[in-house]
Design an enzyme around this catalytic site. Structure first.
Site, PDB file in Angstrom:
ATOM      1  N   GLY A  30      60.131  69.003   5.435  1.00 20.61           N
ATOM      2  CA  GLY A  30      61.546  69.229   5.088  1.00 20.61           C
ATOM      3  C   GLY A  30      61.896  70.710   5.230  1.00 20.61           C
ATOM      4  N   ARG A  45      59.099  65.647  10.851  1.00 22.34           N
ATOM      5  CA  ARG A  45      57.798  65.097  10.489  1.00 22.34           C
ATOM      6  C   ARG A  45      57.232  64.505  11.781  1.00 22.34           C
ATOM      7  NH1 ARG A  45      60.977  64.566   5.664  1.00 22.34           N
ATOM      8  NH2 ARG A  45      60.059  66.048   4.206  1.00 22.34           N
ATOM      9  N   ASP A  62      52.431  70.847   1.753  1.00 23.87           N
ATOM     10  CA  ASP A  62      51.017  70.435   1.759  1.00 23.87           C
ATOM     11  C   ASP A  62      50.652  69.587   2.966  1.00 23.87           C
ATOM     12  OD1 ASP A  62      52.595  68.405   0.729  1.00 23.87           O
ATOM     13  OD2 ASP A  62      51.067  67.660  -0.629  1.00 23.87           O
ATOM     14  N   THR A  84      58.791  74.836   0.889  1.00 22.04           N
ATOM     15  CA  THR A  84      59.238  73.534   0.372  1.00 22.04           C
ATOM     16  C   THR A  84      60.065  73.757  -0.888  1.00 22.04           C
ATOM     17  OG1 THR A  84      58.550  71.501  -0.739  1.00 22.04           O
ATOM     18  CG2 THR A  84      56.933  73.268  -0.725  1.00 22.04           C
ATOM     19  N   ASP A 119      60.251  71.677  -3.201  1.00 24.33           N
ATOM     20  CA  ASP A 119      59.741  70.827  -4.277  1.00 24.33           C
ATOM     21  C   ASP A 119      58.899  71.564  -5.325  1.00 24.33           C
ATOM     22  OD1 ASP A 119      60.946  68.797  -2.888  1.00 24.33           O
ATOM     23  OD2 ASP A 119      59.097  68.106  -1.936  1.00 24.33           O
ATOM     24  N   ASP A 161      55.700  71.876  -5.237  1.00 31.07           N
ATOM     25  CA  ASP A 161      54.553  71.007  -5.531  1.00 31.07           C
ATOM     26  C   ASP A 161      53.230  71.586  -5.029  1.00 31.07           C
ATOM     27  OD1 ASP A 161      55.199  70.740  -2.876  1.00 31.07           O
ATOM     28  OD2 ASP A 161      55.160  68.553  -2.844  1.00 31.07           O
ATOM     29  N   ARG A 175      60.796  65.151  -4.648  1.00 29.58           N
ATOM     30  CA  ARG A 175      59.798  64.132  -4.282  1.00 29.58           C
ATOM     31  C   ARG A 175      58.992  63.708  -5.514  1.00 29.58           C
ATOM     32  NH1 ARG A 175      56.423  64.480   1.335  1.00 29.58           N
ATOM     33  NH2 ARG A 175      58.373  65.360   2.044  1.00 29.58           N
TER      34      ARG A 175
END
Ligand code: ADP
Ligand code: F6P
Length: 355
Positions: A13, A80, A111, A133, A135, A137, A179
C-alpha cells in the site's frame, strides 16, 4: 562488491512520505555517483510483463524527482505482486536486474515487501528496506513512513465528526485503517478524547459496547465517538447481526459482514434509537500530504539506505529506535514481537466523562 548502479521501488500500500524517500534516495545516489533506476509498481516492474520497458523501469533524474518530493502517493506507482512469491518469477526478476546492470536495491514498503527483499538477497541482490506503511505494524521500528500522517488524517476527521455530532446530539462510529493493527485507531482515539476504541488486538462484544454507550447517553453525553480499527471485526465476539437487525426493523442480508455502518445500526437499536451515524475515513489516510515527521524520516532513511549499499551492506532494514535512525538485519527485524499499548486502550475505554 562495489555498486555500479542501484534501483528503487515502492511496494504494498502507498504511504505518505514514499516520494520524499525516493527523492532522498535519488539525491544520495547522485552524491555517491551511482546511476539510479526507478522500478515501477512494486516487484511487478522486475518481471517485465509490460509491452514497453518504460512502463516498468525508468532512469531517475534528480531534477524530476525533486519536483515530486513533497507530494503524497508514490511517483513510482506501487502494487501487490503475487507472482513474486514464486521462486521462478524471482529468477526472472534477478535476470532483469543483472541485464540492467543494477547491483543493489532500495525497497520501500511493509513486512510483505521486506519478505520479498530477503528472498532477493538470497539470490545475491543486495537489498536495503525502508519501512513505508500507514499501519505501524513493524515492531522493530518506532516510525514507518506514513503512520504519523495517517494518524493526523484520522484525528482531523474525528475532530470534524465530533463537532457535528455535538451539534446534533448524535453518537458516531468512525473506522480507521490499519489492517491487523489497532495503532492508528488507538492514536486517533487518544488524540480526540473518543469515548470508546475497538481494535483487533483486544476481544470485545457488541453488548458490552452498547452498554458503555448507554452509560454515556444516561450521563448526558449524546455525541460519544466509537473509533474502530478496520481489523476489529476479527476480535468481535460472535453476534447474529442478521437476526437482530431483521427483527428490529432493518433490512439486512444473511451472511453480511459486520461494518462501521452496521455497528451503528445495531448500537442505535440497543441504545433507545439514538441517532448513531458512521464514517469510514478510508483512503484519505493514504493520500494525504506527509507531515514533517514522516518527510524528515524519509530524508534520513534515504541517505542511510544508499550509504549502506555503497558501503557493501545488504539484507538490512532502516528504522527508528529511541529517536535515532538505525539499521538491522531484515530477518531479525521481522521477528520482533509487537506490543500493543493496552494501557492506552484501557485509558480510552475506562476513563470517560463523569467517571
Ligand atoms: P506490505 O509490504 O505493505 O506488507 P504486502 O504484504 O501486500 O504489503 O506485500 C507487498 C508485496 O511484497 C507482495 O505483493 C509481494 O510482491 C511481496 N511479498 C510479500 N510476501 C512475500 C513473500 N513471502 N515472498 C516474496 N515476496 C513477498
Ligand atoms: O497496508 C496499508 C493498508 O492501507 C491497510 O491499512 C489496508 O487494510 C490495506 O492497505 C488496503 O489495501 P488495498 O489498497 O489493497 O485496498
Amino acid at each position: 562488491m562495489s555498486m555500479r548502479k542501484i534501483g528503487v521501488l515502492t511496494s504494498g500500500g502507498d504511504a505518505p512520505g514514499m516520494n520524499a524517500a525516493i527523492m532522498s534516495v535519488a539525491k544520495n545516489a547522485a552524491r555517491f555517483g551511482l546511476p539510479l533506476v526507478g522500478i515501477k509498481r512494486g516487484y511487478n516492474g522486475l518481471l517485465r510483463k509490460s509491452t514497453s520497458i518504460t512502463e516498468d523501469l525508468q532512469e531517475l533524474q534528480l531534477d524530476t524527482i525533486l519536483d515530486i518530493a513533497d507530494q503524497p502517493g508514490t511517483y513510482l506507482r506501487t502494487a501487490r505482486c503475487d507472482e513474486f512469491k514464486d521462486p521462478q518469477w524471482r529468477e526472472v526478476a534477478v535476470s532483469t536486474l543483472r541485464g540492467m546492470g543494477i547491483d543493489g536495491l532500495v525497497i520501500i514498503g511493509g513486512d510483505g515487501s521486506f519478505q520479498g527483499a530477503m528472498r532477493l538477497c538470497e539470490l545475491g541482490i543486495p537489498c536495503i528496506g525502508i519501512p513505508g506503511t500507514i499501519d505501524n505494524d513493524l515492531a522493530y521500528t518506532e516510525m514507518t513512513l506514513g503512520y504519523e500522517t495517517a494518524a493526523q488524517v484520522c484525528t482531523d476527521a474525528i475532530r470534524s465528526i465530533r463537532a457535528t455530532s455535538r451539534s446534533h446530539d448524535r453518537p458516531h462510529v468512525v473506522e480507521c485503517m490499519g489492517r491487523h493493527c489497532g495503532d492508528l485507531a488507538l492514536k486517533a482515539a487518544c488524540a480526540t478524547g473518543a469515548e470508546i476504541v475497538l481494535v483487533p488486538e483486544v476481544p470485545w462484544s457488541i453488548d458490552e459496547v452498547a452498554a458503555r454507550m448507554n452509560k454515556q447517553l444516561i450521563k448526558g453525553n449524546s455525541r460519544a465517538t466509537i473509533v474502530v480499527a478496520e481489523g476489529c471485526w476479527d476480535s468481535m465476539e460472535p453476534f447474529d447481526m442478521y437476526t437482530f437487525l431483521t427483527q428490529n426493523g432493518k433490512q439486512c442480508f444473511e451472511g453480511e459482514p459486520m461494518s462501521a455502518n452496521r455497528l451503528a445500526s445495531v448500537i442505535k437499536r440497543k441504545c433507545g434509537n439514538a441517532e448513531v451515524r458512521s464514517t469510514v475515513v478510508g483512503y484519505t489516510q493514504r493520500g494525504a500530504m506527509p507531515v514533517a515527521a514522516d518527510s524528515a524520516f524519509a530524508f534520513e532513511a534515504g541517505h542511510l539506505a544508499v550509504k549502506l549499499l555503497h558501503d557493501g551492506m545488504s539484507n538490512q532494514v532502516i528504522g527508528v529506535r529511541k529517536g535515532q535512525v538505525f539499521h538491522m538485519p531484515i530477518e531479525e527485524a521481522l521477528k520482533t514481537k509487537r506490543e500493543f499499548r493496552r494501557d492506552l486502550y484501557n485509558l480510552v475505554n475506562d476513563i470517560h466523562i463523569g467517571k
